[in-house]
Motif scaffolding. Structure first.
Motif, mmCIF file in Angstrom:
data_model
loop_
_atom_site.group_PDB
_atom_site.id
_atom_site.type_symbol
_atom_site.label_atom_id
_atom_site.label_comp_id
_atom_site.label_asym_id
_atom_site.label_seq_id
_atom_site.Cartn_x
_atom_site.Cartn_y
_atom_site.Cartn_z
ATOM 1 N N LEU A 317 0.814 -1.216 0.000
ATOM 2 C CA LEU A 317 0.000 0.000 0.000
ATOM 3 C C LEU A 317 0.848 1.267 0.000
ATOM 4 O O LEU A 317 0.309 2.379 -0.079
ATOM 5 C CB LEU A 317 -0.901 0.012 1.243
ATOM 6 C CG LEU A 317 -1.886 -1.151 1.378
ATOM 7 C CD1 LEU A 317 -2.466 -1.176 2.785
ATOM 8 C CD2 LEU A 317 -2.985 -1.045 0.345
ATOM 9 N N ASP A 320 0.606 4.418 -2.408
ATOM 10 C CA ASP A 320 -0.618 5.207 -2.457
ATOM 11 C C ASP A 320 -1.042 5.797 -1.123
ATOM 12 O O ASP A 320 -1.708 6.834 -1.082
ATOM 13 C CB ASP A 320 -1.764 4.335 -2.989
ATOM 14 C CG ASP A 320 -1.474 3.780 -4.371
ATOM 15 O OD1 ASP A 320 -1.130 4.584 -5.252
ATOM 16 O OD2 ASP A 320 -1.577 2.551 -4.557
ATOM 17 N N LEU A 321 -0.678 5.126 -0.021
ATOM 18 C CA LEU A 321 -1.144 5.546 1.302
ATOM 19 C C LEU A 321 0.025 5.743 2.255
ATOM 20 O O LEU A 321 0.898 4.879 2.366
ATOM 21 C CB LEU A 321 -2.092 4.493 1.893
ATOM 22 C CG LEU A 321 -3.314 4.096 1.066
ATOM 23 C CD1 LEU A 321 -4.088 2.998 1.788
ATOM 24 C CD2 LEU A 321 -4.204 5.300 0.812
ATOM 25 N N ALA A 370 -8.514 5.105 -0.063
ATOM 26 C CA ALA A 370 -7.860 4.094 0.768
ATOM 27 C C ALA A 370 -8.575 2.753 0.671
ATOM 28 O O ALA A 370 -7.936 1.698 0.569
ATOM 29 C CB ALA A 370 -7.814 4.560 2.225
ATOM 30 N N ASP A 372 -10.279 1.627 -1.833
ATOM 31 C CA ASP A 372 -9.946 1.059 -3.147
ATOM 32 C C ASP A 372 -8.548 0.456 -3.141
ATOM 33 O O ASP A 372 -8.312 -0.589 -3.769
ATOM 34 C CB ASP A 372 -10.047 2.131 -4.227
ATOM 35 C CG ASP A 372 -11.486 2.497 -4.565
ATOM 36 O OD1 ASP A 372 -12.392 1.711 -4.237
ATOM 37 O OD2 ASP A 372 -11.695 3.570 -5.162
ATOM 38 N N CYS A 373 -7.615 1.103 -2.458
ATOM 39 C CA CYS A 373 -6.249 0.573 -2.376
ATOM 40 C C CYS A 373 -6.227 -0.769 -1.652
ATOM 41 O O CYS A 373 -5.525 -1.704 -2.067
ATOM 42 C CB CYS A 373 -5.350 1.567 -1.662
ATOM 43 S SG CYS A 373 -4.990 3.065 -2.607
#
Length: 502
Positions: A317, A320-321, A370, A372-373
């Motif tokens: 993750l 993206d996060l 988040a 979706d991730c």
């Protein structure tokens, strides 16, 4: 929206961005046109103006926690406050040399407790109850006529549990001891009234509440101030408890942040609770995520989530996060979080656990992104599930994992679950049927992965080889999967390289 390009920020428990109103107040204390004087300079207007701002900020911090302004001592942050509280108390206490704390505390408490043990202070480390909380009953059972101080978090930094401070205070005082509270994660997130709760000492840090880094405070009840010894000498500032020139701009920043928290906490918390529930609803729908300590009394800002798939890595993750797999102060240790193992998670589950913390600038769009991730990562895990089991991947840190000999299919499976680099620590031709590194590199290259050949002899891992391995890993895209015949050589290289770096 809190983002850097496509990266969405979910690490408010580690630190918060300064609120623009805080920044504006701080700027007024910088530069020749600002209030830049030394607050201790009482002989001219520049110093007196600075002192006025410092005392205004002291009153703002005190108002947030129900204290008197004179009971606020400026420090560099909660870590220093914790040290001043614990060391300062036992420096003055000749007889009641017993400290009660818990296994879930921040390292600023645990490391200080370990230091005090070398000074003949006995320490009891409480375990959480099945819900993940430190219960009043456990505190009561641990206290004796030898107990001088109990030190506990109000809100846990990794799992968000909320400790019943008021009830614990009653029990601590009945045993004749004092209560110190680490409130770094609580200030601005839950109501605090140190008088009503019966708190004797309380640590705070500005950067957890949209203020600047490098400034904090220790609340010292006037009834116990004479029982705390100064730990930083050189001028007798802060009523003799903490020497050093006061940083007016940082102090003003903390005061402004606390004033904003006092007036906006209720609305912030209501909105964050709604976002937290939205996030939980989304990730639970995947059928692969467990919320830790879900039955405990806790704040909505901090979520501890375990992905129940053996081939999940938090690093999947990371593009993206902005999230954590442990607290910021533990993230480099390469070991499972002591908090997660303390609530009963095994090492494997702890490695598949992530902390998401929400804050003032989190939006619905961030939360939906988040979710979706997580869905995407879980889908990749399920697709590559069989491959991970065959490879027997072992995670050593957030950045490095090891495995036995890989095949081309294993490289594809490793790519599917998020690995970006492959390192071979085995000589070609060691065994019949061994996949040659050239084949591994060919597959890795076709997937856009880095691949490096750094072989070592079995049973002959040298310091020089470990240093070379550490330097290589530092330069490679993360996460890295290293392999040899069984994974042992690769693990030894990393452990040795890590110990030398530490």
């Amino acid at each position: 929206m809190m983002s850097t390009d496509t990266l969405r920020y979910f690490d408010y428990a580690a630190t918060t961005p300064a609120d623009p109103r805080v920044m504006e107040a701080m700027f007024g204390c910088l530069g020749a046109a600002g209030v830049f004087g030394n607050p201790a300079s009482n002989s001219h207007a520049a110093g007196l103006k600075a002192k006025d701002l410092v005392e205004q900020a002291r009153a703002q911090v005190a108002a947030l926690i129900g204290a008197e302004p004179s009971e606020i001592v400026w420090t560099s942050g909660a870590t220093e406050s914790n040290n001043l509280a614990l060391k300062g108390f036992f420096d003055c206490e000749p007889t009641r040399r017993h400290l009660v704390t818990s296994k879930l505390e921040h390292k600023a408490i645990l490391d200080t407790a370990s230091y005090l043990e070398r000074l003949d202070v006995s320490v009891s480390y409480l375990l959480p109850d099945p819900s993940g909380e430190i219960s009043p009953a456990a505190v009561e059972a641990a206290c004796s006529h030898h107990t001088g101080l109990v030190s506990l978090m109000m809100v846990n930094n990794e799992i968000g549990t909320l400790t019943n401070i008021a009830e614990i205070s009653r029990l601590v005082h009945a045993a004749g001891a004092l209560l110190h509270v680490d409130a770094a994660q609580a200030v601005g997130k839950t109501a605090i009234d140190v008088k009503a709760m019966g708190v004797d000492l309380l640590s705070m840090s500005a950067h957890k509440v949209y203020g600047p880094k490098g400034i904090g405070a220790l609340y010292v009840s006037r009834e116990v101030a004479s029982r705390i010894a100064c730990q930083m000498h050189g001028g007798g500032h802060e009523q003799g408890l903490r020497s050093g020139t006061l940083a007016t701009h940082q102090i003003v920043g903390m005061g402004t942040a606390c004033e904003l928290a006092r007036t906006e906490m209720a609305s912030d918390n209501e909105r964050i609770a709604q976002l937290s529930e939205r996030l939980l609803s989304g990730v639970r729908a995947t059928g692969a995520i467990t919320q830790n300590v879900s039955s405990a009394v806790r704040i909505p800002h901090t979520l501890s989530l375990t992905v129940e798939l053996p081939n999940f890595f938090p690093s999947m993750l990371a593009d993206d996060l902005a999230i954590s797999s442990t607290s910021a102060c533990n993230s480099a240790a390469g070991k499972p979080s002591h908090v997660l193992t303390g609530i009963g998670l095994g090492a494997d589950s702890a490695e598949r656990t992530v902390r998401l913390s929400l804050g003032r600038f989190t939006t619905e769009a961030d939360v939906d992104f988040a979710v979706d991730c997580f869905r995407g990562a879980i889908e990749r895990c399920r697709e590559a599930g069989a491959g991970r089991q065959d490879m027997q991947i072992r995670q050593l840190s957030n950045d490095v994992s090891v495995a036995p000999q890989l095949s081309g299919a294993d490289v594809r499976a490793a790519h599917a679950i998020g690995f970006r680099s492959i390192v071979c620590n085995r000589h070609d031709g060691e065994a019949a049927g061994q996949t040659q590194f050239a084949k591994i590199a060919e597959v890795a290259s076709s997937l856009g992965m880095a691949a490096h050949y750094l072989p070592v002899e079995s049973g002959d891992v040298t310091v020089e080889a470990a240093a070379a391995f550490g330097l290589l890993v530092a330069e490679l895209p993360k996460p890295v999967l290293a392999y040899c015949r069984t994974g042992t050589r690769s693990a030894t290289l990393w452990n040795l390289a890590s110990s030398r770096q530490g």
